[in-house]
Design an enzyme around this catalytic site. Structure first.
Site, PDB file in Angstrom:
ATOM      1  CG  ASN A  10      -1.430   1.192   1.371  1.00  0.00           C
ATOM      2  OD1 ASN A  10      -2.139   2.086   0.262  1.00  0.00           O
ATOM      3  ND2 ASN A  10      -2.118   1.784   2.589  1.00  0.00           N
ATOM      4  CD1 TRP A  11       3.733   1.343  -2.958  1.00  0.00           C
ATOM      5  CD2 TRP A  11       3.495   2.392  -4.632  1.00  0.00           C
ATOM      6  NE1 TRP A  11       4.523   0.723  -3.897  1.00  0.00           N
ATOM      7  CE2 TRP A  11       4.271   1.340  -5.142  1.00  0.00           C
ATOM      8  CE3 TRP A  11       3.244   3.437  -5.701  1.00  0.00           C
ATOM      9  CZ2 TRP A  11       4.923   0.929  -6.436  1.00  0.00           C
ATOM     10  CZ3 TRP A  11       3.807   3.221  -7.209  1.00  0.00           C
ATOM     11  CH2 TRP A  11       4.537   1.988  -7.013  1.00  0.00           C
ATOM     12  CE  LYS A  12       0.791   3.636   4.912  1.00  0.00           C
ATOM     13  NZ  LYS A  12       0.190   3.671   6.156  1.00  0.00           N
ATOM     14  CG  HIS A  96      -5.570   1.914   4.865  1.00  0.00           C
ATOM     15  ND1 HIS A  96      -5.251   2.958   5.845  1.00  0.00           N
ATOM     16  CD2 HIS A  96      -4.629   1.328   4.425  1.00  0.00           C
ATOM     17  CE1 HIS A  96      -4.089   2.728   6.235  1.00  0.00           C
ATOM     18  NE2 HIS A  96      -3.543   1.761   5.412  1.00  0.00           N
ATOM     19  CD  GLU A  98      -2.949   5.877   6.414  1.00  0.00           C
ATOM     20  OE1 GLU A  98      -2.680   5.827   5.070  1.00  0.00           O
ATOM     21  OE2 GLU A  98      -1.526   5.074   7.408  1.00  0.00           O
ATOM     22  CD  GLU A 168      -3.782  -2.582   7.134  1.00  0.00           C
ATOM     23  OE1 GLU A 168      -2.456  -2.788   6.808  1.00  0.00           O
ATOM     24  OE2 GLU A 168      -4.315  -1.444   7.188  1.00  0.00           O
ATOM     25  N   GLY A 174       2.281   1.966  10.710  1.00  0.00           N
ATOM     26  CA  GLY A 174       3.395   3.039  10.357  1.00  0.00           C
ATOM     27  C   GLY A 174       4.134   3.431  11.624  1.00  0.00           C
ATOM     28  CB  SER A 213       5.226  -2.305  11.776  1.00  0.00           C
ATOM     29  OG  SER A 213       4.611  -0.882  12.057  1.00  0.00           O
ATOM     30  N   GLY A 234       2.656  -1.418   4.394  1.00  0.00           N
ATOM     31  CA  GLY A 234       2.943   0.019   3.653  1.00  0.00           C
ATOM     32  C   GLY A 234       4.330   0.585   3.618  1.00  0.00           C
ATOM     33  N   GLY A 235       4.946   1.100   4.455  1.00  0.00           N
ATOM     34  CA  GLY A 235       6.270   1.730   4.525  1.00  0.00           C
ATOM     35  C   GLY A 235       7.178   0.704   3.803  1.00  0.00           C
TER      36      GLY A 235
HETATM   37  C1  PEP Z   1      -0.754   0.090   5.591  1.00  0.00           C
HETATM   38  O1  PEP Z   1      -0.565   1.119   5.198  1.00  0.00           O
HETATM   39  O2  PEP Z   1      -1.758  -0.572   5.574  1.00  0.00           O
HETATM   40  C2  PEP Z   1       0.432  -0.455   6.620  1.00  0.00           C
HETATM   41  C3  PEP Z   1       0.124  -1.382   7.326  1.00  0.00           C
HETATM   42  O3  PEP Z   1       1.343   0.347   6.893  1.00  0.00           O
HETATM   43  P1  PEP Z   1       2.813   0.180   7.627  1.00  0.00           P
HETATM   44  O4  PEP Z   1       3.233  -1.392   7.111  1.00  0.00           O
HETATM   45  O5  PEP Z   1       3.679   1.032   7.140  1.00  0.00           O
HETATM   46  O6  PEP Z   1       2.618  -0.238   8.959  1.00  0.00           O
END
Ligand code: PEP
Length: 252
Positions: A10-12, A96, A98, A168, A174, A213, A234-235
């Site tokens: 997930n690039w956001k 999501h 966010e 999640e 994050g 994470s 994500g990251g």
């Molecule tokens: C996400 O954006 O869904 C996510 C899990 O981010 P991260 O891996 O950075 O925690």
């Protein structure tokens, strides 16, 4: 029953089209022989066409990060499922945290979005999860039950298995604080039991991802948990080398 793991990045709101192109050219040689796992990148709307074109014939599938539930209409700034489908986008992330926390995404809207995605031939990745306060207050199961029941209410039992759910925990997104294996397994098994309650076979075959994470150094342990069918990343999905390492952990 064997479920093919899915690793979805997930690039956001990261990567212009030029940056996305650079990423995919670096990723493709690293995943060309990927076996036994599905791989997806969930990219900003502006990157969709370029990523679909550049990943054609590769193991990488391209997903969007949101959509409206109506096929068209006076909804300035929104994008519909048929618009995504026409671009050959494979699926879409829905709900999501966010979007729920920062943009007012509601369970009511998700109850319409998930079936709309399926009807347009898209694979929805429905995100659910509890806040830190809810976990501390032993409210995790109540929250998950509420989100699963509400958000999947419009999906007929016969199509439930086509949905992908991403568990999640919001406190792990994050933050670098990954859920312990036991916490992830417990929550995901609980989600599976909820879906099985509606349809036994769907509960067995529905894929449930862990997100929060996930990094190359913790992916193998999380992905080995019996009910975990992949990861939403994500990251670590922004870097082709780390994303490919996580994908490799899923295919082992
Ligand atoms: C996400 O954006 O869904 C996510 C899990 O981010 P991260 O891996 O950075 O925690």
């Amino acid at each position: 029953m064997a479920r093919t793991p899915l690793v979805a990045g997930n690039w956001k709101m990261y990567k212009t089209e030029a940056q996305a192109e650079e990423f995919i050219q670096a990723l493709l040689p690293r995943v060309s022989s990927l076996d036994g796992a599905d791989l997806a990148i969930c990219v900003p709307f502006t990157d969709l066409r370029a990523m679909v074109d550049s990943s054609r014939g590769s193991p990488v599938e391209v997903f969007a990060q949101n959509m409206h539930y109506e096929p068209e209409g006076p909804f300035t700034g929104e994008i519909s499922a048929p618009m995504l489908g026409e671009l050959d986008v494979r699926g879409v992330v829905l709900g999501h945290s966010e979007r729920r926390q920062l943009f007012g995404e509601t369970d009511k809207a998700l109850a319409l979005k998930v079936p709309a995605a399926l009807d347009a031939g898209l694979v929805p990745i429905l995100c659910v999860g509890e806040t830190e306060e809810e976990r501390d207050g032993e409210e995790t199961e109540r929250k998950l039950r509420h989100q699963i029941n509400e958000d999947l209410a419009g999906v007929p039992a016969a199509r439930l298995a086509e949905v992908v759910v991403a568990y999640e925990p919001i406190w792990a997104i994050g933050t670098g604080r990954v859920a312990e294996g036991e916490q992830a397994q417990e929550a995901i098994a609980f989600i599976r039991a909820l879906v099985s309650g509606r349809d036994e076979a769907a509960g067995e075959s529905l894929r449930i991802l862990y997100g929060g994470s996930v990094k190359p150094d913790n992916a193998a342990e999380l992905l080995a948990l019996p009910d975990v069918d992949g990861a939403l990343v994500g990251g670590a999905s922004l870097d082709p080398a780390s994303f490919a390492e996580i994908a490799a952990a899923a295919s082992r």
